[in-house]
Structure formats: C-alpha cells, structure tokens
Design an enzyme around this catalytic site. Structure first.
Site, short mmCIF file in Angstrom:
data_model
loop_
_atom_site.label_atom_id
_atom_site.label_comp_id
_atom_site.label_asym_id
_atom_site.label_seq_id
_atom_site.Cartn_x
_atom_site.Cartn_y
_atom_site.Cartn_z
N HIS A 147 -2.63 17.18 -23.76
CA HIS A 147 -2.04 18.16 -22.85
C HIS A 147 -0.53 18.13 -23.08
O HIS A 147 0.02 17.08 -23.45
CB HIS A 147 -2.37 17.70 -21.43
CG HIS A 147 -2.01 18.65 -20.35
ND1 HIS A 147 -0.73 18.77 -19.85
CD2 HIS A 147 -2.75 19.53 -19.64
CE1 HIS A 147 -0.71 19.66 -18.88
NE2 HIS A 147 -1.92 20.14 -18.73
N ASP A 177 -3.58 8.80 -20.62
CA ASP A 177 -3.49 9.94 -19.71
C ASP A 177 -4.87 10.08 -19.06
O ASP A 177 -5.81 10.56 -19.70
CB ASP A 177 -3.10 11.18 -20.51
CG ASP A 177 -3.18 12.46 -19.68
OD1 ASP A 177 -3.66 12.41 -18.53
OD2 ASP A 177 -2.79 13.52 -20.20
N GLN A 209 -7.93 13.56 -16.57
CA GLN A 209 -9.30 14.09 -16.58
C GLN A 209 -10.36 13.00 -16.55
O GLN A 209 -11.55 13.31 -16.59
CB GLN A 209 -9.51 14.99 -17.81
CG GLN A 209 -8.62 16.22 -17.86
CD GLN A 209 -8.91 17.20 -16.72
OE1 GLN A 209 -9.94 17.13 -16.05
NE2 GLN A 209 -7.99 18.12 -16.49
N LYS A 266 -6.59 16.39 -8.71
CA LYS A 266 -7.78 16.67 -9.54
C LYS A 266 -8.96 15.82 -9.11
O LYS A 266 -10.05 15.92 -9.65
CB LYS A 266 -7.47 16.39 -11.02
CG LYS A 266 -6.45 17.35 -11.63
CD LYS A 266 -6.28 17.06 -13.09
CE LYS A 266 -5.03 17.69 -13.68
NZ LYS A 266 -5.16 19.11 -13.93
N CYS A 272 -2.51 24.50 -21.55
CA CYS A 272 -1.39 23.57 -21.82
C CYS A 272 -1.69 22.67 -23.01
O CYS A 272 -1.29 21.49 -23.02
CB CYS A 272 -1.05 22.73 -20.59
SG CYS A 272 -0.46 23.71 -19.22
N1 PMP Z 1 -3.11 15.63 -18.79
C1 PMP Z 1 -4.29 16.25 -18.76
C2 PMP Z 1 -5.36 15.81 -19.72
C3 PMP Z 1 -4.51 17.28 -17.86
O1 PMP Z 1 -5.68 17.92 -17.85
C4 PMP Z 1 -3.48 17.66 -16.97
C5 PMP Z 1 -3.68 18.78 -15.97
N2 PMP Z 1 -4.24 19.94 -16.50
C6 PMP Z 1 -2.27 16.96 -17.03
C7 PMP Z 1 -2.13 15.95 -17.93
C8 PMP Z 1 -1.15 17.29 -16.11
O2 PMP Z 1 -1.52 17.05 -14.80
P1 PMP Z 1 -0.56 17.47 -13.60
O3 PMP Z 1 -0.41 18.95 -13.71
O4 PMP Z 1 -1.29 17.07 -12.37
O5 PMP Z 1 0.71 16.77 -13.80
#
Ligand code: PMP
Length: 394
Positions: free
Chosen positions: A111, A187, A190, A213, A351
C-alpha cells in the site's frame, strides 16, 4: 458469540450489501455504546488528574490500551496509539536514527502507506530496494532474501495484500531478517482485523494496524514495538518523566509516545472492538472469510468477461477479491453495482498504483472485501449482479 448472530449489531447491513470492509469496516453497537458511555458517564482527561472521573477514565483508558496490545499478542512489547496504520508506519520512518548509506527493503505489493515513507527517506541518503512479485502478484521469498544486504536496516512488508487478499509468510521473513541483522516492520492493516495475529510468534520488530478496519472507530490505530526504541514524533504533556528549563527526561515505555491528550473514547471503543472479535474468535473469523473468498473467486471466475486478479486461491488468504469486467472501467462497474443492487465495492488502484502497473492493470480493479457480517447470500447476489452487468458490457 456465534458469527451468524452478529449482523443485528450492524444496522447498515439491513439495507445494503457492504463489501468494502478492506477500506473501513462497519462498527457494531457495543463499540459505539462503549464510546458513548465514556462521553456521557466518566469523561475526563487521562494520566494527570486526581479527581474521581480522571481516575476512572485513566484506568479504563490504560486497560483499553493494554487490551489492544494483547489482541495482537504484544504483551512483551510496547504499543503506541496512533491515528491509523499510515501514522504508525510514518512514526517508524521518522523515529529510527537513519544514517546515510542505510538500506530499506520493501516490496511492490505494498500500500502507498508502506512505500512512500521509505521512498521519502531517499532524500536523507537511505537506499530503498523494492522486491517485485511475479506478473500475478506472487512474491518469491528467495528474491526477498537476496535483496537483504549487510547494510539493510529495515525490511517493511505487508502481512496481507489489500488488493489481492494474499497473505505473506511474515514468520519466515522475520527469521530471515533476524539472521541478517535487519529489523522487520509488518503492515498489519489487513491482517489484524481478519487473522489471528501474534506479534511475538511472528518475531517482527514493529507491527502497524488500524482500529477502523477491525470494527473500531475511525481515527484509531496502533504501532506495536518490540522495544520502545524510536525517537517520538512529538514531545510534550504526558510523554515526559520530568522537565526543567534545561531539558526533559522522556517517560519510560509506551507513554513516551503519548504527548498530548490521546483519542480516549476511540481507544476505549477499539478495545471493545477487540473484545468483540475475541468473543467470535479470530480463527472463526479467518475461516469465515476464507470460505467467502473461495465462493467469490469461484463464482466470479466462472463468468464470461470477468477476470479475477492475482494468484489462484490455493494459498492462505483474507476475504479480499479483486477483479475486472471486460469493456467496463472499474469505477463504472462499482457505480452500477451500487445502483443495480446496493452492492458497495471499491474500485481503482486501492493506493497500490505501482502494483497495479506491475500486474498490467493500470486502471485498477473492482474489489470486494468481506468481514464477519458478510453472508454467503450477499456474495451470491453480488456475483449474480456482476454477471448481469458484464453481459450488458459485452
Ligand atoms: N496498509 C494496508 C495494507 C492497507 O490496506 C491500508 C488501508 N487501505 C493502509 C496500509 C493504510 O491504512 P490507514 O488508511 O488506516 O492508515
């Protein structure tokens, strides 16, 4: 609690088929109630006051933070509250004492939140090595291992892909990092919501995740650290042991990362969300989503003009499935799914623009993502609606 019984706690599921939980999950009534209770019954600032409400609020807040730490198996380390995963990763990028010539290894599966902070470090003379998965998005561990050099300070990988739903073998990656003397950041945006996570068993140094999430409120996340060895992003009230006109001594442990008033109601809500997930059982959550993902993949792959992105469904995965509809832009498909059947999915590059380019899908994908409140019937309705719209498109 049985997973089938949770739906009434999520009123939004009455009217809509919510398949966008990878972006943010819905939140159940007990989580909202826990936050309302703080605001209406014992609202006070934490950590400093001597009056009765301050004492109750401080206890409840600290218990909540401890519960969030335990939820990911992190009792042996420290947990700093952040706004989200992005802030947690940013705190590591900003808080490590980098030297010119240090290297970071990451992957093209990431991401943007686990890629851009490292790319930015190039301005400070840190080299970034990006390991590429194959054209389907499958990462070869040997490639990752080969990229780690003696001067690699940090390896930063996602636990589960928010585009393909694939799960990376972070335990093995941690073993490689340990052998090479590199630290590992995982990270967990997910994974924490969808899989049983035990950071001690994984053996990582930093684990980042988002409360919103995993049934918790927006504006909450966490950075777990094996050791609280990062320079804090902010210093100020609450984060020091003592201060004089000449300087200050930082508080020990995780408290040094809590300058200023934390999101008290948010963390109390997040702990309630963790308890809610525990009542269901994270192994049950994992199996539920695995079944739904298999159903989605089988159903979508059987449709003419629909292509499921990523490696086949054989490996471990979360309930995230990306696909494309021939002759239709992903944004259009998402809009039509909403209009036709109140099916809410995400579309675009999620993203993960470099990954999308790499797997040959620069327009992105349609992404359906499930959670504890998703039913097999909802998945079937979605598949039937995709069939209908793909027939119209071709
Ligand atoms: N890493 C991953 C794998 C994600 O899916 C996301 C959210 N889509 C993020 C980081 C960023 O999370 P946040 O928007 O809550 O900071």
């Amino acid at each position: 609690m049985k997973i089938e019984d949770c739906r009434t706690d999520f009123p939004i599921t009455r009217d809509l088929i919510y398949l966008d939980s990878a972006a943010t999950s819905l939140t159940p009534k007990p989580v909202v109630q826990a936050m309302v209770e703080y605001d209406l019954r014992y609202r006070a600032n934490v950590g400093r006051g001597m009056h009765r409400l301050a004492v109750v609020a401080t206890h409840r807040y600290r218990d909540a933070r401890d519960a969030v730490r335990s939820f990911v198996g992190g009792d042996g380390g420290a947990l700093a509250v952040t706004r989200n995963t992005t802030e947690a990763i940013g705190a590591v990028a900003a808080g490590l004492a980098w030297q010119r010539g240090d290297r970071v290894v990451t992957t093209l599966l990431e991401h943007h939140s686990n890629l851009l902070p490292w790319l930015r470090l190039r301005e400070r003379g840190v080299a970034v090595d990006i390991v590429r998965p194959d054209s389907e998005g499958c990462l070869d561990l040997a490639d990752l291992e080969a990229a780690i050099r003696d001067d690699t300070r940090l390896v930063a990988v996602t636990h589960a892909s928010n585009v393909l739903g694939t799960v990376l073998p972070v335990r093995e990656i941690a073993g490689i990092c340990r052998d090479r003397g590199a630290r590992l950041l995982v990270d967990g945006a997910q994974s924490a919501p969808h899989l049983p996570v035990d950071v001690a068993a994984i053996g990582c140094d930093y684990f980042c995740f988002s409360g919103h999430k995993m049934l918790g409120p927006t504006g909450t996340g966490a950075l777990w650290m094996r050791r609280p060895d990062l320079e804090p992003l902010f210093v100020g009230g609450g984060s020091v042991e003592s201060a004089t006109a000449e300087g200050y001594i930082l508080a020990p442990g995780e408290q040094r990362y809590e300058a200023g008033t934390p999101p008290i109601a948010g963390v109390i809500g997040l702990a309630r969300a963790a308890a809610y997930l525990r009542e269901i059982g994270m192994e049950t959550v994992r199996r539920h989503e695995e079944r739904l993902a298999a159903r989605l993949i089988d159903g979508l792959a059987a449709l003419d003009g629909v292509t499921v992105a990523g490696p086949d469904a054989s490996g471990e995965r979360i309930g995230v499935v990306s696909f494309t509809v021939e002759g239709m832009h992903p944004h259009e498909a998402a809009q039509v799914l909403d209009e036709a059947a109140a099916v809410l999915v995400r579309s675009g590059h999620h993203c993960c623009q470099p990954l999308m380019e790499h797997i040959g899908l620069p327009d992105g994908t349609v992404r359906a993502s499930t959670y504890i409140y998703t039913t097999a019937e909802e998945v079937d309705t979605m598949i039937a609606t995709v069939e209908e719209i793909s027939r119209r498109a071709t």
